[in-house]
Design a protein around this motif. Sequence first.
Motif, PDB file in Angstrom:
ATOM      1  N   ILE A 143       2.368   2.106  -3.627  1.00  0.00           N
ATOM      2  CA  ILE A 143       1.513   2.700  -4.659  1.00  0.00           C
ATOM      3  C   ILE A 143       1.149   4.148  -4.348  1.00  0.00           C
ATOM      4  O   ILE A 143       0.484   4.802  -5.148  1.00  0.00           O
ATOM      5  CB  ILE A 143       0.229   1.867  -4.876  1.00  0.00           C
ATOM      6  N   THR A 144       1.553   4.656  -3.169  1.00  0.00           N
ATOM      7  CA  THR A 144       1.228   6.033  -2.817  1.00  0.00           C
ATOM      8  C   THR A 144       2.435   6.959  -2.861  1.00  0.00           C
ATOM      9  O   THR A 144       2.268   8.170  -2.984  1.00  0.00           O
ATOM     10  CB  THR A 144       0.616   6.087  -1.402  1.00  0.00           C
TER      11      THR A 144
ATOM     12  N   LYS B 102       1.163  -7.276  -8.374  1.00  0.00           N
ATOM     13  CA  LYS B 102       0.138  -6.244  -8.203  1.00  0.00           C
ATOM     14  C   LYS B 102       0.635  -4.890  -8.709  1.00  0.00           C
ATOM     15  O   LYS B 102      -0.109  -4.135  -9.341  1.00  0.00           O
ATOM     16  CB  LYS B 102      -0.258  -6.137  -6.731  1.00  0.00           C
TER      17      LYS B 102
ATOM     18  N   SER C  71      -8.735  -7.464 -13.271  1.00  0.00           N
ATOM     19  CA  SER C  71      -7.307  -7.397 -13.602  1.00  0.00           C
ATOM     20  C   SER C  71      -6.638  -8.766 -13.588  1.00  0.00           C
ATOM     21  O   SER C  71      -5.599  -8.950 -14.212  1.00  0.00           O
ATOM     22  CB  SER C  71      -6.592  -6.459 -12.620  1.00  0.00           C
TER      23      SER C  71
ATOM     24  N   LEU D 212      -2.397   3.556 -12.298  1.00  0.00           N
ATOM     25  CA  LEU D 212      -3.723   3.377 -11.702  1.00  0.00           C
ATOM     26  C   LEU D 212      -3.624   3.425 -10.181  1.00  0.00           C
ATOM     27  O   LEU D 212      -2.759   2.789  -9.586  1.00  0.00           O
ATOM     28  CB  LEU D 212      -4.323   2.034 -12.122  1.00  0.00           C
ATOM     29  N   ASP D 213      -4.543   4.164  -9.549  1.00  0.00           N
ATOM     30  CA  ASP D 213      -4.586   4.190  -8.097  1.00  0.00           C
ATOM     31  C   ASP D 213      -5.100   2.876  -7.526  1.00  0.00           C
ATOM     32  O   ASP D 213      -4.654   2.434  -6.462  1.00  0.00           O
ATOM     33  CB  ASP D 213      -5.472   5.336  -7.614  1.00  0.00           C
ATOM     34  N   GLN D 214      -6.045   2.272  -8.251  1.00  0.00           N
ATOM     35  CA  GLN D 214      -6.620   1.003  -7.808  1.00  0.00           C
ATOM     36  C   GLN D 214      -6.687   0.034  -8.977  1.00  0.00           C
ATOM     37  O   GLN D 214      -6.830   0.450 -10.140  1.00  0.00           O
ATOM     38  CB  GLN D 214      -8.017   1.214  -7.219  1.00  0.00           C
ATOM     39  N   ILE D 215      -6.619  -1.259  -8.672  1.00  0.00           N
ATOM     40  CA  ILE D 215      -6.681  -2.298  -9.704  1.00  0.00           C
ATOM     41  C   ILE D 215      -8.141  -2.713  -9.906  1.00  0.00           C
ATOM     42  O   ILE D 215      -8.820  -3.072  -8.932  1.00  0.00           O
ATOM     43  CB  ILE D 215      -5.844  -3.526  -9.314  1.00  0.00           C
TER      44      ILE D 215
ATOM     45  N   HIS E 298      -0.910  -2.210 -11.698  1.00  0.00           N
ATOM     46  CA  HIS E 298      -1.175  -0.775 -11.536  1.00  0.00           C
ATOM     47  C   HIS E 298      -0.608   0.044 -12.700  1.00  0.00           C
ATOM     48  O   HIS E 298      -0.979   1.206 -12.886  1.00  0.00           O
ATOM     49  CB  HIS E 298      -0.565  -0.269 -10.237  1.00  0.00           C
TER      50      HIS E 298
ATOM     51  N   ASN F 244       0.823  -1.213   0.000  1.00  0.00           N
ATOM     52  CA  ASN F 244       0.000   0.000   0.000  1.00  0.00           C
ATOM     53  C   ASN F 244       0.854   1.258   0.000  1.00  0.00           C
ATOM     54  O   ASN F 244       0.498   2.271  -0.613  1.00  0.00           O
ATOM     55  CB  ASN F 244      -0.936  -0.001   1.221  1.00  0.00           C
TER      56      ASN F 244
END
Length: 524
Positions: free
Chosen positions: A7-8, A127, A58, A51-54, A131, A4
């Motif tokens: 991805i931020t 993952k 996917s 992408l912020d979310q998958i 993204h 988490n």
Amino acid sequence: MNYNLLITIPRVASAPGKVLITGGYLVLERPNAGVVLSTTARFYAIVRPILDQIPPDSWAWAWADVKVTSPQLAREATYKLSLKNSTLQCTSSREVTNAFVEEAIQYCVAACKVVLVDRDKNDAFNKLLLHGLDITILGSNDFYSYRNQLEEAGVGLTPDSLSSLPPFSPITLNTVSALSGSTPEVAKTGLGSSAAMTTCVVASLLHYFGAVNIPFKESNNNDNLNGNGNDCGIDLVHVIAQSAHCIAQGKIGSGFDVSSAVFGSQKYVRFSPHLLSPSKDSSWRPLPEIVSDIIKQKWDHEITPFSLPPLLSLILGEPGTGGSSTPSMVGSVKNWQKSDPINSQIICQKLADSNSLLESHLKNLTKVSESHFDSYKSVITTCSSHPYHKWMELISDQIGESIVKLLLETRNTFIQIRQLLRGMGNSAGVPIEPESQTQILDLTMETEGVLLAGVPGAGGYDAVFAVILGDANHNHNNNKLINVWVSRGVLPLLVREDPNGVCLENGDPRTRAVSSAISSIQIN
């Protein structure tokens, strides 16, 4: 690995440019060594997800999106990354793509499939791929020639004019004849931009995916450099960057530029070319298999930490007398070695011996600075404002005289290196030290405070360098060498030596540049 968090927060890595001060041509063959200094010029790669979310579907995807942005060239390339094969398919114009970046991405993804055997890390890696990859690449102004822009603006070819340019300024292309059919190229200063760019992309991606743990610059100590195993995974960065760089340029070079981009200033002996033989099977073997074989090889490059002695500074200049084709010059030298093996071997051996002697002199200066720093500092300070032939008469104590003697021996050894390089160039029919450069360099070495001066790397017309006594950044407007160069049409560059190699950065360098500019504003 905190998926988490990854991805931020964008991951930013940087890698330095280089100056090869000894070992030109010889470093192509083992066991010859080259001394290469890394510099303050750095390439940066910023990696973040697209992408912020998958999306829920996917799991069925066969491709991931990749976007590569080069703001200085106003270019954006887009791709589809095959999750199975680790290969890219370009979905934008090929005119905006870069082969070095493409190979870096492909080799990094393939390497992660090989080395991320831990289940949690492998799941997080997969993952992150879903993204998508948003990669931004920036290069310090020092890598590029802004000579034409300064001349068009009617300002002087001075360090002040260069420093007035905004950080990460737009890059112009060399102009070419419409009849030549060739593609305009970026005007560069010869600091190894492709190697630094490849290395920073590799480092940022491998760190982003959790395959390595790149240190920040503050903890990136050049003294720990060894090239034979590193807890943070720097060796993996080196192997992948060397592989990607060689594939992109279509030949297996010596690799000193990539090595210095990874490990910093060093004495370098190249790896055996056969180590990259698995890459020759790329047309039919899956890329992860190829990368696995390359990683498993016993890499035999030799790296020894090296930097200039204390209180000595590196200065580079851009003569502006036309560029040189390094591959063409190297080819001519190799042809000469084949056609005249006896004489070429004699010259090359003398050159290797002189290179080794220069390295020894510089190391001895460092040792003297450690054992007698006050005397060393006094000598450097005193001699920095006088030409070399006045140095000995300025010093009266025994220790000081021994330091001056060592400085003069260093200078004379480099004169021998220049003579041998000119002889090699004359025999091979290539301008390793052209007459125009010789005139500038001879004048440079007669200037107050200059220890030595030469043409870096393979030589030619691209650049000149000097090593001076004292701090190059102190009162550069009044520095006699700067004035001499400017009077001869040589643009003094802002780049200096920095022994650090690849490192992690605290955020986007453009943000730091803006903050620095704001903090420097004086409010009256």
